[in-house]
Design an enzyme around this catalytic site. Structure first.
Site, PDB file in Angstrom:
ATOM      1  N   ASP A  24      56.371  33.391  30.065  1.00  0.00           N
ATOM      2  CA  ASP A  24      56.905  33.778  28.749  1.00  0.00           C
ATOM      3  C   ASP A  24      56.755  32.612  27.758  1.00  0.00           C
ATOM      4  O   ASP A  24      56.263  32.793  26.639  1.00  0.00           O
ATOM      5  CB  ASP A  24      58.385  34.164  28.921  1.00  0.00           C
ATOM      6  CG  ASP A  24      59.072  34.470  27.612  1.00  0.00           C
ATOM      7  OD1 ASP A  24      58.894  35.577  27.094  1.00  0.00           O
ATOM      8  OD2 ASP A  24      59.788  33.580  27.093  1.00  0.00           O
ATOM      9  N   LYS A  43      54.341  32.049  24.231  1.00  0.00           N
ATOM     10  CA  LYS A  43      54.900  31.583  22.951  1.00  0.00           C
ATOM     11  C   LYS A  43      54.212  30.289  22.508  1.00  0.00           C
ATOM     12  O   LYS A  43      53.937  30.095  21.310  1.00  0.00           O
ATOM     13  CB  LYS A  43      56.404  31.389  23.093  1.00  0.00           C
ATOM     14  CG  LYS A  43      57.143  32.726  23.297  1.00  0.00           C
ATOM     15  CD  LYS A  43      58.576  32.523  23.770  1.00  0.00           C
ATOM     16  CE  LYS A  43      59.306  33.841  23.911  1.00  0.00           C
ATOM     17  NZ  LYS A  43      60.609  33.709  24.575  1.00  0.00           N
TER      18      LYS A  43
HETATM   19  N1  HSE Z   1      62.969  36.477  28.413  1.00  0.00           N
HETATM   20  C1  HSE Z   1      62.976  35.781  27.168  1.00  0.00           C
HETATM   21  C2  HSE Z   1      63.935  34.597  27.240  1.00  0.00           C
HETATM   22  C3  HSE Z   1      63.383  36.756  26.067  1.00  0.00           C
HETATM   23  O1  HSE Z   1      64.618  34.396  28.271  1.00  0.00           O
HETATM   24  O2  HSE Z   1      63.989  33.807  26.301  1.00  0.00           O
HETATM   25  C4  HSE Z   1      62.945  36.322  24.704  1.00  0.00           C
HETATM   26  O3  HSE Z   1      61.564  36.315  24.542  1.00  0.00           O
END
Ligand code: HSE
Ligand code: NDP
Length: 434
Positions: free
Chosen positions: A201, A205
């Site tokens: 994740d 980003k």
């Molecule tokens: N799974 C992500 C987090 C959600 O824990 O920040 C936001 O993108």
């Protein structure tokens, strides 16, 4: 404004974020009309299982996403997630000249180039503020407010789940597995936390941030990635002992200077020790924060809620207002800016610093044997701390910046020295003078 044609919106997805988008659109209808200069009308909501969505008007629900995208809507808001079929839907929307607002970091980190090209072909807008750091206005500052400056570094905590876990380990001294269990029980970590704890994740980003900050196309595959599963209670304790804390950081930086003739960028996600006095060290729990450095503006920090239905919907609505305004005045927001085309430096060539904690035999000559390995790899030592125990000693070494490859080789070789009983902790150090 009376008689002004409404801006028709198709909403794809009505889950955690989509439900809040509908609520904000409904509750703030009058204000949004005034801000946009035309009514913003929800024309349809695409979901998989309409029966479970009692919270939204039944007549708006559909499972036929293609028909909704192809209808006479002006804007498509995508809060479904994943690569396909979201990619196909958004390409179809942009190709038909409809503006797109999306929160989909996974898709943008792979296919933003293709999506921007489709947007350019028809003059449509593509906005995605919610894709990085939820509610925090961050992409607009990078894309617009700082467009006249030269950004040198973007470093941040962009994943709330891992920050919650690392903050918990720091405050309780507990191990990774135990703290992850607690985060899952409290609903901070998903049932399958892989994308978060393994850094996928944050890597998506980081790719988006680097692309915008350095005007270059960077995809998730270009991002070096390490998650937090191997961060131990011993690492956290070692950090604490040195006035540091451990955070999972997304780091995007320009690498230039005499030794790197060609300017390039380093984009990476990994746990790192930062001083407890660093602004990012005070970011606890599920919060996000991003530190930006630019030549003229200097240092800036963006802080807030990085996830959750309402915070993320706030960012989506901000984008929706922007693209709707653009349509009212027949204008357009910023296009892709990838003119610089800077290459991404492999991790081995990225400049990093290491903290290394060793258990060594406590006898004459040990320190010089360890120091010789550093010298052999051309790695300069910044600080050494040794504490004798009964029959061995704890040796903590912090290096100056060197290439990551040189630092790794140094650690490998030191681990094999007969005088080294155990390599207790190895972690990169960020946020300090090199
Ligand atoms: N799974 C992500 C987090 C959600 O824990 O920040 C936001 O993108
Ligand atoms: P959810 O899983 O809660 O919701 C997804 C929605 O998409 C559901 O309404 C689901 O329908 C619908 N959907 C899924 N597949 C299809 C399909 N094939 N056809 C039609 N509808 C479909 O996701 P979130 O709201 O949490 O996340 C949405 C996006 O926002 C993702 O890209 C995510 O990365 C991003 N995001 C989320 C944040 C958060 O805190 N949740 C923070 C920042 C970004 P149904 O309800 O019928 O199952």
């Amino acid at each position: 404004m009376p008689g002004q044609k409404p801006i028709k919106v198709a909403l794809l997805g009505c889950g955690t974020v989509g439900t809040e988008v509908v609520r904000l659109l409904t509750d703030q209808a009058a204000d949004l009309t005034a801000r946009v200069g035309a009514p913003v009308e929800l024309a349809g909501i695409a979901v998989r299982k309409p029966n479970k969505h009692r919270e939204v008007p039944a007549e708006l629900l559909t499972t036929d996403v293609d028909a909704l995208v192809e209808s006479d809507v002006d804007v498509v808001v995508e809060v479904v997630g994943g690569i396909e079929p979201a990619r196909t839907w958004l390409l179809k929307a942009l190709t038909a000249g409809k503006s797109v607002v999306t929160a989909n970091k996974a898709l943008l980190a792979e296919y933003s180039g293709e999506l921007f090209e489709a947007a350019d072909a028809t003059g449509a807008d593509l906005y995605f503020e919610a894709a990085v750091a939820g509610a925090i206005p961050l992409l607009r500052p990078l894309r617009e407010s700082l467009a006249g400056d030269r950004i040198t570094r973007v470093m941040g905590i962009v994943n709330g789940t891992t920050n919650f876990i690392l903050s918990g380990m720091d405050s309780t001294g507990a191990g990774y597995a135990e703290t992850l269990e607690e985060a899952t029980r409290l609903g901070y970590a998903e049932a399958d936390p892989t994308a978060d704890v393994d850094g996928f994740d944050a890597a998506s980003k980081a790719a988006i941030l680097a692309s915008l900050a350095f005007h270059s196309r960077v995809t998730a595959a270009d991002v070096y990635r390490e998650g937090i599963a191997s961060v131990s209670a011993a690492d956290i304790a070692a950090a604490k002992g040195l006035g540091r804390t451990v955070k999972l950081l997304a780091i995007c930086e320009r690498v230039s200077g005499a030794e790197h003739a060609e300017e390039s960028i380093s984009v990476r996600v990994h746990p790192a020790m930062i001083p407890r006095t660093h602004p990012l060290a005070g970011v606890h729990g599920a919060f996000n924060a991003v530190f930006v450095e630019a030549d003229a503006a200097g240092e800036m920090m963006f802080y807030g809620k990085g996830a959750g239905g309402a915070p993320t919907a706030s960012a989506v609505l901000g984008d929706l207002v922007a693209v709707a305004r653009n349509r009212v005045v027949s204008g357009r927001g910023p296009r892709e800016s990838a003119y610089a085309g800077l290459p991404v430096r492999p991790m081995g060539q990225a400049p990093t610093r290491y903290h290394i904690s060793l258990d060594v035999a406590d006898r004459p000559g040990v320190l010089s044997q360890v120091a010789a390995v550093f010298a052999e790899h051309d790695v300069s030592i910044a600080a050494v701390r040794q504490e004798g125990r009964v029959d061995d000693a704890s040796l903590v070494i912090v290096t100056h910046a060197a290439t990551d490859a040189a630092l790794r080789s140094t650690v490998d070789k030191i681990g094999g020295l007969p005088v080294v009983r155990e390599v207790v902790s190895v972690m990169r150090v960020e946020g300090e003078e090199t």
